[in-house]
Design a protein around this motif. Sequence first.
Motif, mmCIF file in Angstrom:
data_model
loop_
_atom_site.group_PDB
_atom_site.id
_atom_site.type_symbol
_atom_site.label_atom_id
_atom_site.label_comp_id
_atom_site.label_asym_id
_atom_site.label_seq_id
_atom_site.Cartn_x
_atom_site.Cartn_y
_atom_site.Cartn_z
ATOM 1 N N ASN A 1 8.716 -0.390 20.367
ATOM 2 C CA ASN A 1 8.120 -1.121 21.473
ATOM 3 C C ASN A 1 7.651 -2.463 20.935
ATOM 4 O OD1 ASN A 1 8.149 0.811 23.708
ATOM 5 N ND2 ASN A 1 6.834 2.010 22.371
ATOM 6 N N LEU A 2 8.186 -3.542 21.491
ATOM 7 C CA LEU A 2 7.780 -4.890 21.114
ATOM 8 C C LEU A 2 6.730 -5.323 22.125
ATOM 9 C CD1 LEU A 2 11.382 -6.075 20.421
ATOM 10 C CD2 LEU A 2 9.653 -5.550 18.700
ATOM 11 N N MET A 3 5.489 -5.476 21.663
ATOM 12 C CA MET A 3 4.353 -5.666 22.564
ATOM 13 C C MET A 3 3.893 -7.099 22.697
ATOM 14 S SD MET A 3 2.092 -2.467 21.431
ATOM 15 C CE MET A 3 2.912 -1.090 20.712
ATOM 16 N N SER A 4 4.196 -7.914 21.712
ATOM 17 C CA SER A 4 3.733 -9.294 21.715
ATOM 18 C C SER A 4 4.670 -10.097 20.821
ATOM 19 C CB SER A 4 2.296 -9.346 21.176
ATOM 20 O OG SER A 4 1.762 -10.632 21.309
ATOM 21 N N PRO A 5 4.857 -11.388 21.087
ATOM 22 C CA PRO A 5 5.743 -12.179 20.222
ATOM 23 C C PRO A 5 5.310 -12.131 18.762
ATOM 24 C CG PRO A 5 5.179 -13.413 22.200
ATOM 25 C CD PRO A 5 4.317 -12.170 22.193
ATOM 26 N N GLY A 6 6.277 -12.102 17.875
ATOM 27 C CA GLY A 6 6.023 -12.083 16.434
ATOM 28 C C GLY A 6 5.674 -13.479 15.956
ATOM 29 N N ARG A 7 4.429 -13.845 16.155
ATOM 30 C CA ARG A 7 3.946 -15.170 15.775
ATOM 31 C C ARG A 7 2.746 -14.998 14.855
ATOM 32 N NH1 ARG A 7 2.273 -18.287 20.847
ATOM 33 N NH2 ARG A 7 4.207 -17.280 21.333
ATOM 34 N N GLY A 8 2.860 -15.467 13.620
ATOM 35 C CA GLY A 8 1.762 -15.349 12.672
ATOM 36 C C GLY A 8 2.136 -15.984 11.353
ATOM 37 N N GLU A 9 1.154 -16.055 10.460
ATOM 38 C CA GLU A 9 1.400 -16.584 9.118
ATOM 39 C C GLU A 9 1.950 -15.506 8.197
ATOM 40 O OE1 GLU A 9 -2.292 -18.315 7.809
ATOM 41 O OE2 GLU A 9 -2.466 -19.481 9.660
ATOM 42 N N ARG A 10 1.527 -14.267 8.449
ATOM 43 C CA ARG A 10 1.993 -13.091 7.704
ATOM 44 C C ARG A 10 2.138 -11.941 8.680
ATOM 45 N NH1 ARG A 10 2.387 -12.909 2.596
ATOM 46 N NH2 ARG A 10 2.119 -10.693 2.323
ATOM 47 N N PHE A 11 2.845 -10.917 8.243
ATOM 48 C CA PHE A 11 3.038 -9.729 9.065
ATOM 49 C C PHE A 11 2.785 -8.491 8.220
ATOM 50 C CE2 PHE A 11 5.511 -13.171 10.753
ATOM 51 C CZ PHE A 11 5.179 -13.143 12.105
ATOM 52 N N LEU A 12 2.171 -7.500 8.821
ATOM 53 C CA LEU A 12 1.867 -6.230 8.173
ATOM 54 C C LEU A 12 2.547 -5.121 8.965
ATOM 55 C CD1 LEU A 12 0.112 -4.368 6.262
ATOM 56 C CD2 LEU A 12 -1.573 -4.380 8.103
ATOM 57 N N ARG B 1 0.863 -1.192 0.000
ATOM 58 C CA ARG B 1 0.000 0.000 0.000
ATOM 59 C C ARG B 1 0.889 1.229 0.000
ATOM 60 N NH1 ARG B 1 -3.792 1.825 5.068
ATOM 61 N NH2 ARG B 1 -4.518 3.784 4.204
ATOM 62 N N VAL B 2 0.620 2.134 -0.938
ATOM 63 C CA VAL B 2 1.352 3.404 -1.016
ATOM 64 C C VAL B 2 0.333 4.509 -1.196
ATOM 65 C CG1 VAL B 2 3.052 4.759 -2.277
ATOM 66 C CG2 VAL B 2 3.375 2.285 -2.042
ATOM 67 N N GLU B 3 0.172 5.327 -0.172
ATOM 68 C CA GLU B 3 -0.712 6.486 -0.221
ATOM 69 C C GLU B 3 0.040 7.677 0.340
ATOM 70 O OE1 GLU B 3 -4.348 5.650 1.856
ATOM 71 O OE2 GLU B 3 -4.805 3.921 0.598
ATOM 72 N N HIS B 4 -0.474 8.854 0.070
ATOM 73 C CA HIS B 4 0.124 10.067 0.602
ATOM 74 C C HIS B 4 0.084 10.010 2.130
ATOM 75 C CE1 HIS B 4 0.000 14.650 1.207
ATOM 76 N NE2 HIS B 4 1.224 14.330 0.832
ATOM 77 N N GLY B 5 1.246 9.844 2.752
ATOM 78 C CA GLY B 5 1.341 9.806 4.209
ATOM 79 C C GLY B 5 1.247 8.439 4.843
ATOM 80 N N THR B 6 0.990 7.392 4.061
ATOM 81 C CA THR B 6 0.859 6.036 4.608
ATOM 82 C C THR B 6 1.467 5.014 3.649
ATOM 83 O OG1 THR B 6 -1.217 6.614 5.708
ATOM 84 C CG2 THR B 6 -0.772 4.272 5.431
ATOM 85 N N VAL B 7 2.264 4.109 4.209
ATOM 86 C CA VAL B 7 2.845 3.019 3.422
ATOM 87 C C VAL B 7 2.722 1.731 4.234
ATOM 88 C CG1 VAL B 7 5.025 2.069 2.540
ATOM 89 C CG2 VAL B 7 4.417 4.444 2.072
ATOM 90 N N GLU B 8 2.393 0.641 3.533
ATOM 91 C CA GLU B 8 2.328 -0.666 4.175
ATOM 92 C C GLU B 8 3.235 -1.660 3.472
ATOM 93 O OE1 GLU B 8 -2.197 -0.485 5.981
ATOM 94 O OE2 GLU B 8 -1.757 -1.949 4.403
ATOM 95 N N ILE B 9 3.875 -2.480 4.290
ATOM 96 C CA ILE B 9 4.764 -3.538 3.822
ATOM 97 C C ILE B 9 4.302 -4.827 4.485
ATOM 98 C CG2 ILE B 9 7.136 -4.413 3.954
ATOM 99 C CD1 ILE B 9 8.010 -1.422 3.959
ATOM 100 N N GLU B 10 4.283 -5.912 3.715
ATOM 101 C CA GLU B 10 3.897 -7.209 4.263
ATOM 102 C C GLU B 10 4.978 -8.234 3.979
ATOM 103 O OE1 GLU B 10 -0.149 -8.582 3.640
ATOM 104 O OE2 GLU B 10 -0.704 -6.552 2.992
ATOM 105 N N LEU B 11 5.051 -9.230 4.851
ATOM 106 C CA LEU B 11 5.945 -10.340 4.600
ATOM 107 C C LEU B 11 5.373 -11.612 5.196
ATOM 108 C CD1 LEU B 11 8.687 -10.941 7.001
ATOM 109 C CD2 LEU B 11 8.094 -8.558 6.885
#
Length: 149
Positions: free
Chosen positions: A90-101, A32-42
């Motif tokens: 700030n790491l708030m919760s373990p990075g556990r998932g099928e994908r990350f945003l 996602r690429v918008e004016h003022g906001t970008v998203e990256i997934e893996l």
Amino acid sequence: MTGFPPPDFAGRITRSFGRQPAMALIGAELTRVEHGTVEIELPFDEKLTQQHGFLHAGVISAALDTACGYAAYSVIDADASILTIEFKVNLMSPGRGERFLFRGEITKPGSNIIVADGRGYAISDGPAKLIASMTSTMMVVRGREDITE
């Protein structure tokens, strides 16, 4: 966000992202690429985990830094670039998932210094889970031959 988006900011961001070996290494996609906001997934990849099997904090930080940096890139003039000068994660919760945003959003635009906030989410069955947040400060760079689009 106030103001107008710079011309072809989405194309500039897409081209720049494509030249980032670090993001290619971790399998990140610009989604996602918008004016003022970008998203990256893996996707989850065991090679990116720490000893307990969670997504490594360094990977989370790199993806958030990139999302925030490109959010800043979306609000600057075409003849300028961005370098991160500071961030807090700030790491708030373990990075556990099928994908990350990872989402970067502009908090305070500026002509020399830009502040952005980022949020990282783990995605599996059910709602996305907030795993990390970032506040970052970027410097707008102009007139340097070694730092271009």
